[in-house]
Write a protein that holds these residues in place. Structure first.
Motif: not given
Length: 180
Positions: A125-128, A170-176
């Motif tokens: 499950n990659l954190f692209t 989230a919260s490292v990057t926005p939920i999108a």
């Protein structure tokens, strides 16, 4: 612990599901706490273990023997290597086809690791979208260009036949989800 988790499965609903285990092997690359095989470019050694390899192996065996799927947070390649080995050891003594043990984030998984994962039936499950938000920092402050260019290798996972998905954190990057 496995019996407790299995008791929770009986409480599953359409909106809430129990039955998977989340472990954390390391921290974040940008926080210098990910376990990476080569030092960070600024001289920081290689991060911290949240669960050292011996404990990963012990817990992995415990959960695998109970047929519980494990998702393990591994940002660095050293953390991914340790979890893949823990899965390999656990599956050698208790083979479980369709186990779907998964590396969460898997930002530095390399080809040899993907091949080992495929052999074991593992997923990624990659954190692209991390690259969009943190990529410049990885080039200039943490990993350098060569390693940063190889991060979140979804194309490699696809080409090698490793089941994968992509996510935000989230919260490292926005939920999108659509942005991902």
């Amino acid at each position: 612990i496995p019996d407790y988790v299995k008791s929770l499965v009986l409480k599953n609903t359409e909106k809430l599901r129990f039955g998977h285990i989340k472990m954390m092997a390391d921290g974040s690359i940008q926080g210098y706490t990910a376990r990476i095989q080569k030092p960070y470019i600024n001289g920081v050694k290689n991060g911290l273990w949240n669960q050292d390899p011996e404990k990963l192996t012990m817990y992995m065996k415990l959960f695998n023997d109970a047929n519980l799927q494990v998702n393990c947070h591994c940002n660095g390649d050293e953390a991914s290597e340790a979890f893949i080995k823990a899965c390999s050891d656990a599956l050698a003594t208790h083979p479980w086809k369709g186990n779907r043990h998964t590396i969460q984030h898997g930002q530095m998984i390399d080809e040899a690791q993907f091949l080992a994962m495929k052999k074991l039936g593992m997923c990624a499950n990659l954190f692209t979208n991390h690259l969009y938000y943190w990529g410049d920092q990885h080039v200039s402050k943490t990993l350098g260009l060569e390693r940063a260019e190889k991060m979140n290798a979804a194309g490699m996972a696809r080409d090698l036949g490793v089941p994968y998905s992509m996510h935000c954190d989230a919260s490292v990057t926005p939920i999108a989800p659509l942005f991902n």
